[in-house]
Design an enzyme around this catalytic site. Structure first.
Site, PDB file in Angstrom:
ATOM      1  N   SER B  54      19.161  18.475  56.432  1.00 41.41           N
ATOM      2  CA  SER B  54      19.022  17.158  57.071  1.00 41.41           C
ATOM      3  C   SER B  54      19.098  16.021  56.052  1.00 41.41           C
ATOM      4  O   SER B  54      19.163  14.864  56.428  1.00 41.41           O
ATOM      5  CB  SER B  54      17.699  17.077  57.836  1.00 41.41           C
ATOM      6  N   LYS B  91      11.941  13.564  53.126  1.00 42.73           N
ATOM      7  CA  LYS B  91      12.437  12.436  53.932  1.00 42.73           C
ATOM      8  C   LYS B  91      12.626  11.226  53.027  1.00 42.73           C
ATOM      9  O   LYS B  91      12.189  11.212  51.882  1.00 42.73           O
ATOM     10  CB  LYS B  91      11.399  12.072  55.007  1.00 42.73           C
TER      11      LYS B  91
END
Lengths: 431, 135
Positions: B54, B91
């Site tokens: 991701s 992230k």
């Protein structure tokens, strides 16, 4: 004479906290760490304490109960704890020129001369730094003696109002007296449960009672140690920072050198002597150690000379009392901390996390025969040294081989020391 | 904020004052030490392994080695490790309409709002992602 300021910094529920840093799923859950043979509970999270599980409870006795209460039990991961301890101690060493590592999760820091700072704020900075850098919660207790620093740490931990830092030196006497009259005397450093009972016969129940007692009478009825404790409670520092009084679960062997030592080989000789002596003591009390702490110091009182103090905690592949293993660990640690160019004054070896011999888990691929030989060999050497004088048979500390060890069933990975066991950072859709 | 001083190592060898000066001395330097280069705060640095893709758009690939420094303050744009639902997640830290959020590298994923009251924890700042090119 100015009043001393000594801090005791102590990690909260150290083993459990280490596990939580690398496994956030353990946060807020009851977590216990078991001794090496998965035998008994040696560390508890607050949740486990609240459930009423006592320290040292045999695991098999509470196993069923634990399942019903979703208690998570882990095997001890000394490799991880040792690395985290070394990180904490290194960070804390920057807060004071004089640090004494007292155990795997606590150290004393000399803060005398720092009083121009607000020491409560200074303590909060230590807490915030440790929490941010390594994720561990610590409490800081400050007092005019080691005994008071220990007591202050107890208060910092137990009373939420202190927010983790308690400086007894800034409290007015009447507040101190009231505080001390609320703490059982058994919380005082060095007062065990047996002594506590005997003190009760003398009408001494609280810390306040002990503080107000006559040191002379106590010396007669109890010991010099008790007299010293009373003096320390009254703000007189009697136990110097260098004078290490290791807790019962540790074994210490150290000495100051007659003349300064410079080379690694000379230091190694000293360390071999100390670890050999410590190993003998260990076998004498029929224990094994899981961790070896080695430290070296320059002469702090020669202020114009370059100063260097360092120590390192080295985990053993399994608890042992084998001089060769203990010495090997101590020397490996020494090699890591040694810096050339300093005049060393003192070195020492401290054995940590002791447990009774013979109860430790037999590893799957452990060479039992080798163990037996090792035990017999050590016995023989101790006997010869006993008869012919200490040091008749010596170890060179060389030729140690590392054995591959299988992991214990409940043991977490060596998150910080093995590249194939580092934590996973997920990069996937998570919502 | 940081109380940890760094140890500085001499990079140049000292000139020899007696005997024949070696012309090479002027050029003796210690070899590049990746530890020194990649790790600024030894005590606060940890390694993590990436699983998943991701974060590909941020240049972080599946299997990469992350060098995470916990001593750094979190700044907008930093790649961070966050503890969410008991797991570590990598992230990007950002602000969206005045709220701190965690973004995935892939715009197909929704941002995660950081609730100051919640139990989401920024664990550390990623300083390096090391990607293996040769098996």
């Amino acid at each position: 004479m100015t009043r001393r300021s000594i801090a005791l910094v102590d990690c909260n529920n150290f083993y459990v906290s280490c596990e939580r840093v690398f496994n956030p799923a353990l946060q807020g859950k009851p977590v216990a760490v078991l001794s090496n043979n998965d035998g008994c509970v040696i560390a508890r999270s607050q949740e486990v304490k609240d459930l009423g599980i006592k320290m040292g409870v045999p695991w098999f006795k509470i196993q069923e109960w634990a399942k019903r209460h979703n208690l998570i039990a882990l095997s001890s991961n000394y490799t991880l704890y040792a690395d985290m301890s070394n990180r904490v101690m290194k960070i804390l060493s920057h807060f004071s020129p004089n640090q004494e590592v007292y155990s795997i999760d606590e150290c004393f820091l000399e803060l005398t001369g720092f009083q121009h700072l607000n020491l409560s704020d200074y303590g909060q900075r230590m807490r915030a730094t440790i929490k941010q850098f390594v994720g561990l919660p610590v409490c800081v207790g400050i007092g005019a003696s080691k005994t008071l620093a220990k007591l202050a740490n107890h208060l910092a931990k137990k009373r939420l109002a202190f927010e983790g830092v308690c400086d007894l030196n800034v409290m007015p006497p009447e507040v101190l007296d009231r505080l001390f009259s609320e703490i059982a005397v058994g919380e005082v450093w060095g007062v065990g449960s047996r002594t506590e009972k005997r003190l009760a016969e003398w009408g001494i129940h609280t810390v306040f009672d002990l503080k107000k007692s006559s040191p002379k009478v106590l010396r007669k009825q109890f010991s010099v140690v008790m007299e010293r404790t009373v003096r320390e409670l009254n703000g007189e520092s009697c136990i110097s920072l260098e004078e290490i009084a290791p807790p019962k679960e540790q074994l210490m062997c150290s000495r100051s050198f007659g003349a300064p030592i410079f080379s690694l080989s000379d230091l190694s000789q000293a360390v071999i002597t100390y670890s050999t002596r410590a190993a003998e003591k260990l076998r004498h009390q029929k224990s094994v150690a899981a961790l070896v702490y080695v430290f070296i110091e320059t002469n702090r009182f020669k202020e114009r000379e370059p100063q260097y103090n360092s120590g390192l905690l080295v985990p053993l592949s399994q608890p042992s009392s084998d001089t060769r293993l203990l010495t090997g660990a101590a020397l490996a640690g020494l090699k890591r901390i040694y810096r050339p160019g300093f005049a060393y004054k003192k070195a020492g070896v401290m054995l940590n996390e002791l447990s009774p011999a013979g109860t430790q888990q037999k590893e799957l691929f452990e060479d039992v025969e080798l163990q037996v030989h090792s035990a017999l060999l050590m016995q023989a050497i101790d006997r010869i040294n006993g008869m012919m004088g200490a040091g008749t048979i010596k170890f060179t500390g060389e030729g140690l081989q590392k054995k591959w060890q299988p992991k214990a069933e409940r043991k977490t990975p060596a998150y910080t020391t093995r590249i194939d066991e580092i934590p996973i950072a997920h990069a996937i859709k998570s919502n | 904020m940081s109380d940890v001083q760094q140890t500085l190592f001499p990079v140049f060898g000292a000139r020899v004052s007696a005997g024949f000066p070696s012309p090479a001395d002027d050029y003796i330097e210690s070899r590049i030490d990746l530890n020194e280069h990649l790790i600024q705060h030894k005590e606060a640095t940890f390694f993590l392994r990436v699983r998943g893709d991701s974060m590909v758009q941020c240049g972080i690939l599946d299997g990469d080695l992350l060098v995470v420094d916990r001593s750094l303050p979190v700044v907008v744009g930093n790649i961070v490790i966050a503890a969410i639902d008991g797991e570590f997640t990598v992230k990007q830290f950002a602000f969206c309409e005045g709220h701190p959020v965690l973004k995935a590298g892939n715009p197909a994923y929704n941002d995660i709002l950081i609730d100051p009251e919640g139990d989401l924890e920024i664990w550390g700042v990623v300083r390096w992602a090391i990607h293996k090119l040769w098996p």
